[in-house]
Design an enzyme around this catalytic site. Structure first.
Site, PDB file in Angstrom:
ATOM      1  N   LYS A 151      -5.086 -10.897  -6.909  1.00  0.00           N
ATOM      2  CA  LYS A 151      -3.667 -10.564  -7.092  1.00  0.00           C
ATOM      3  C   LYS A 151      -2.855 -11.194  -5.962  1.00  0.00           C
ATOM      4  O   LYS A 151      -2.866 -10.716  -4.838  1.00  0.00           O
ATOM      5  CB  LYS A 151      -3.464  -9.049  -7.122  1.00  0.00           C
ATOM      6  N   CYS A 161      23.469  24.092   7.506  1.00  0.00           N
ATOM      7  CA  CYS A 161      23.602  22.640   7.377  1.00  0.00           C
ATOM      8  C   CYS A 161      23.949  22.031   8.727  1.00  0.00           C
ATOM      9  O   CYS A 161      24.898  22.483   9.384  1.00  0.00           O
ATOM     10  CB  CYS A 161      24.681  22.312   6.354  1.00  0.00           C
ATOM     11  N   ALA A 190       0.831  -1.208   0.000  1.00  0.00           N
ATOM     12  CA  ALA A 190       0.000   0.000   0.000  1.00  0.00           C
ATOM     13  C   ALA A 190       0.864   1.257   0.000  1.00  0.00           C
ATOM     14  O   ALA A 190       0.566   2.235  -0.689  1.00  0.00           O
ATOM     15  CB  ALA A 190      -0.930  -0.004   1.219  1.00  0.00           C
ATOM     16  N   GLU A 191       1.943   1.238   0.773  1.00  0.00           N
ATOM     17  CA  GLU A 191       2.888   2.365   0.774  1.00  0.00           C
ATOM     18  C   GLU A 191       3.454   2.580  -0.616  1.00  0.00           C
ATOM     19  O   GLU A 191       3.485   3.689  -1.141  1.00  0.00           O
ATOM     20  CB  GLU A 191       4.065   2.066   1.703  1.00  0.00           C
ATOM     21  N   TYR A 192       3.904   1.477  -1.182  1.00  0.00           N
ATOM     22  CA  TYR A 192       4.555   1.534  -2.497  1.00  0.00           C
ATOM     23  C   TYR A 192       3.576   2.048  -3.552  1.00  0.00           C
ATOM     24  O   TYR A 192       3.922   2.901  -4.378  1.00  0.00           O
ATOM     25  CB  TYR A 192       5.054   0.143  -2.850  1.00  0.00           C
ATOM     26  N   ARG A 218      11.098 -12.524 -12.571  1.00  0.00           N
ATOM     27  CA  ARG A 218      10.850 -11.339 -13.397  1.00  0.00           C
ATOM     28  C   ARG A 218      12.105 -10.487 -13.537  1.00  0.00           C
ATOM     29  O   ARG A 218      12.360  -9.921 -14.586  1.00  0.00           O
ATOM     30  CB  ARG A 218       9.720 -10.489 -12.804  1.00  0.00           C
ATOM     31  N   CYS A 224      27.860  20.401   8.221  1.00  0.00           N
ATOM     32  CA  CYS A 224      29.064  21.220   8.022  1.00  0.00           C
ATOM     33  C   CYS A 224      28.906  22.647   8.500  1.00  0.00           C
ATOM     34  O   CYS A 224      29.893  23.393   8.557  1.00  0.00           O
ATOM     35  CB  CYS A 224      29.478  21.208   6.553  1.00  0.00           C
ATOM     36  N   SER A 251       5.203  -4.582 -15.033  1.00  0.00           N
ATOM     37  CA  SER A 251       4.342  -4.432 -13.867  1.00  0.00           C
ATOM     38  C   SER A 251       2.952  -3.980 -14.293  1.00  0.00           C
ATOM     39  O   SER A 251       2.679  -3.796 -15.478  1.00  0.00           O
ATOM     40  CB  SER A 251       4.948  -3.423 -12.896  1.00  0.00           C
TER      41      SER A 251
END
Length: 695
Positions: A126, A419, A40-42, A147, A422, A88
């Site tokens: 699926k 930063c 689901a995240e992907y 694959r 640094c 895909s």
């Protein structure tokens, strides 16, 4: 920030971030069998990428996740090229999205409303497993591959022979050569049994059935695979020397006749309402199934229409995956850290109290940028709702409103203007959302990240130089610039005496470094870490310029705004003006030119990039004009691109062929004036190998 709220500069930065994150997720999933996020995240990450590209189509990157399947084959197994790519699927998350998919397919085919409503689809659960391709010659199983990257995969034939669901000989007549696609998986009871055995042996248990299935199939010893109760559902064909069915549903029946197991829940649906009803039914039955699923796949049933629809980028136009929604949880934000990337980007990361989300313990979440923090008003100490929905680390959806008796909230977060590594000044250019460290190569974080990128898998891919080793070597002064990598063999004796090293490992590192002193141009360009230059952009540049010497010469000339070289660079398909600006900026920096000089002195060859042609129109520029009667314009364009051609909208001296439909008009006249070859629609079909239309 919602895609609809992004400005063009913000969208450009976000697409770069998404491309990098999805590439990292793909490697973890496809190559390491160790996904760091849920599906689901992907899916949400890819959906965000698609939404931004839909709003800003001119910003789509050549290395966009929407165009590619990631995941390189492992060196532990032999490699084999698929006869037909294993790509895909695009995803949808509701009925409206599904109807849009149907509309796009119908429009591509030129169907009217009645014809569109008559489209039939096959619905299949699926399976959350490992996709494989089985090759049969004259009915005999000869090869099985994963694959991989979609073009070539790992040869796991010996392991697949141990699966009872893989027929070693097909029953009955079969084509002389055929690829059969399927999904290898572990049932839930089998997964529990394997993990119990792992625990009893004192070994780490698998995180989920998908990991266990992938790990079992990729064992170097087939005897181990044989002891794992793997299953397989066959669901499609790749290449076939003969057509064995006219519909996908009939093809599934042929698979059963040959001896394969086909998911018994598969069925035919004839409307969006029926598709939604099947999705609802599967969602209700999901927990009671003996295997994990993450949605339903819908495929156009008519195989002739599948052939016409073809593919776009990384996915077929004739199939879609309707996915289940993401999972969420609530936890507390304990602090906000700032990370520094190789381009100097300062990225805020939320540190969370550990919480279980969908079976994974989450301790970090992305906050993206300063504007996102302000928009959500996220503060240290807040209870936040998180969702594993698309980033390398999960994202924060928002703050949970505090109760009446809750203590006062913490102070609003102030984004640092220096930063954290640094101490150099950070700046945020007008129109952008990202603060960047101005320390450049004087910033240790940027130097280390650039060195890590330089030796990454798609760049120089040097074995033995991982993130930890580079960090240690940099801290000790062994590595300061990319060219220092090729000086490491001079320090082999010293490296051998370092803690954790020895004579053999130091010698192996030297061999790995020397083996990479000859490098393809595309890898070299990508390794430089130029902003917005991904692997595909690098290949475009390598293909266009051919050699390092020519590329550098043209880039130096392209630093002049308005020059012919700058205009030519921006006109390369997939590059565009924004990327051309980044390339010009890179070549305007003196220290970058010094780095290039240093590298080319250390490398023996970086020319002669070998990029194979895609088809008999490879390298040709084609223009379509007028009305085509036997196919739609998008269909014709897709066919030309599959054959390797570049399709443009205007006729110029660089055009090789103009295809004339009815009422061609001014483009036909211009082609005649310039002496450019032309074909009518019938001639185009013959050139493309499609053949005449009907009797």
């Amino acid at each position: 920030m919602d895609p609809s709220e992004l400005t063009e500069p913000q969208a450009m930065v976000e697409l770069e971030r998404l491309a990098q994150q999805i590439r990292a997720l793909d490697r973890a999933y496809y190559e390491d069998d160790a996904p760091t996020v849920t599906d689901a995240e992907y899916d949400a990450l890819r959906q965000r990428n698609l939404a931004i590209e839909a709003r800003f189509p001119d910003l789509r990157r050549a290395d966009s996740p929407s165009l590619h399947v990631s995941g390189a084959p492992s060196a532990a197994f032999g490699r084999h090229r698929h006869l037909v790519p294993m790509l895909s699927l695009d995803n949808v998350f509701g009925r409206e999205d599904f109807e849009s998919f149907v509309t796009r397919a119908a429009r591509f085919l030129g169907l009217n409303d009645d014809q569109a409503r008559a489209l039939r689809f096959v619905a299949e659960p699926k399976i959350d497993g490992l996709s494989i391709s089985l090759t049969y010659e004259h009915g005999r199983f000869v090869r099985g591959t994963t694959r991989g990257d979609g073009t070539e995969g790992e040869d796991v034939t010996a392991n697949l022979r141990t699966l009872r669901d893989v027929p070693l000989r097909l029953k009955g007549p079969a084509p002389a050569l055929i690829e059969i696609r399927g999904e290898v998986f572990l049932s839930k009871p089998a997964f529990l049994s394997i993990n119990a055995a792992q625990a009893e042996a004192g070994q780490k248990p698998f995180a989920n059935p998908r990991n266990a299935a992938a790990g079992s199939l990729r064992q170097l010893d087939p005897n181990i695979t044989a002891r794992r109760p793997l299953s397989l559902f066959a669901y499609a064909q790749g290449f076939s020397s003969d057509r064995v069915a006219d519909t996908h549903w009939d093809y599934l029946e042929r698979l059963r006749q040959w001896g394969f197991t086909v998911n018994p829940l598969s069925c035919v649906v004839e409307s969006a309402e029926a598709a939604e009803a099947f999705m609802d039914r599967i969602a209700r039955e999901r927990s009671g199934l003996e295997y994990d699923i993450d949605g339903v796949v819908y495929k156009v049933d008519d195989l002739a229409l599948q052939d016409r629809l073809g593919f776009v980028g990384r996915a077929p136009r004739w199939a879609i995956a309707w996915k289940f929604p993401a999972e969420q949880a609530i936890t507390r934000l304990t602090r906000i850290d700032i990370q520094v990337g190789r381009t100097g980007a300062l990225t805020p990361v939320a540190i969370l109290e550990p919480v279980n989300v969908g079976g994974v313990i989450v301790t970090r979440a992305t906050l993206h940028n300063e504007d996102e923090i302000a928009r959500k008003d996220v503060r240290v100490g807040d209870l936040v709702q998180i969702q594993r929905a698309g980033d390398v680390i999960p994202q924060i959806l928002g703050v949970v409103p505090p109760g009446a008796d809750a203590p006062p909230r913490g102070e609003a977060f102030i984004f640092p203007h220096t930063c954290p590594i640094c101490g150099a000044r950070a700046e945020r250019p007008p129109g952008e959302v990202v603060w960047r460290c101005t320390g450049g190569l004087t910033c240790p974080a940027q130097v280390v990240e650039r060195l890590i990128h330089f030796v990454s898998r798609d760049a120089f891919d040097i074995d033995g130089l991982g993130e930890r080793t580079i960090t240690e070597f940099h801290a000790d002064g062994l590595l300061k610039t990319p060219a220092d990598i090729f000086r490491l063999p001079d320090h082999e004796a010293d490296i051998a005496t370092r803690e954790g090293w020895g004579t053999v490992s130091a010698r192996n590192l030297t061999a790995s470094v020397r083996a990479r002193q000859t490098i393809p141009l595309a890898r070299f360009i990508y390794a430089l870490g130029i902003r917005r230059i991904g692997t595909s952009n690098a290949r475009l540049l390598a293909r266009h310029y051919g050699s390092y010497t020519h590329w550098r010469e043209q880039m130096l000339r392209a630093t002049t705004i308005g020059s012919d070289e700058r205009l030519a660079l921006g006109s390369i398909t997939g590059i565009g003006g924004a990327i051309a600006d980044e390339l010009a900026a890179f070549f305007m920096e003196a220290h970058n030119l010094e780095t290039l000089d240093d590298l080319t002195a250390m490398l023996t060859a970086i020319e002669d990039e070998d990029l194979p042609a895609q088809g008999h129109l490879s390298g040709k520029t084609v223009v379509f004009t007028g009305t085509l009667t036997t196919m739609t314009r998008p269909e014709a364009k897709a066919i030309a691109e599959r054959l390797g051609a570049r399709v443009t909208d205007s006729v110029s001296k660089k055009t090789d062929l103009v295809v004339l439909g009815a009422d061609a008009g001014s483009k036909a006249r211009k082609a005649a004036e310039l002496g450019i070859d032309t074909l009518d629609e019938e001639g185009w079909r013959e050139l493309a190998g499609i053949g005449p239309v009907g009797p």
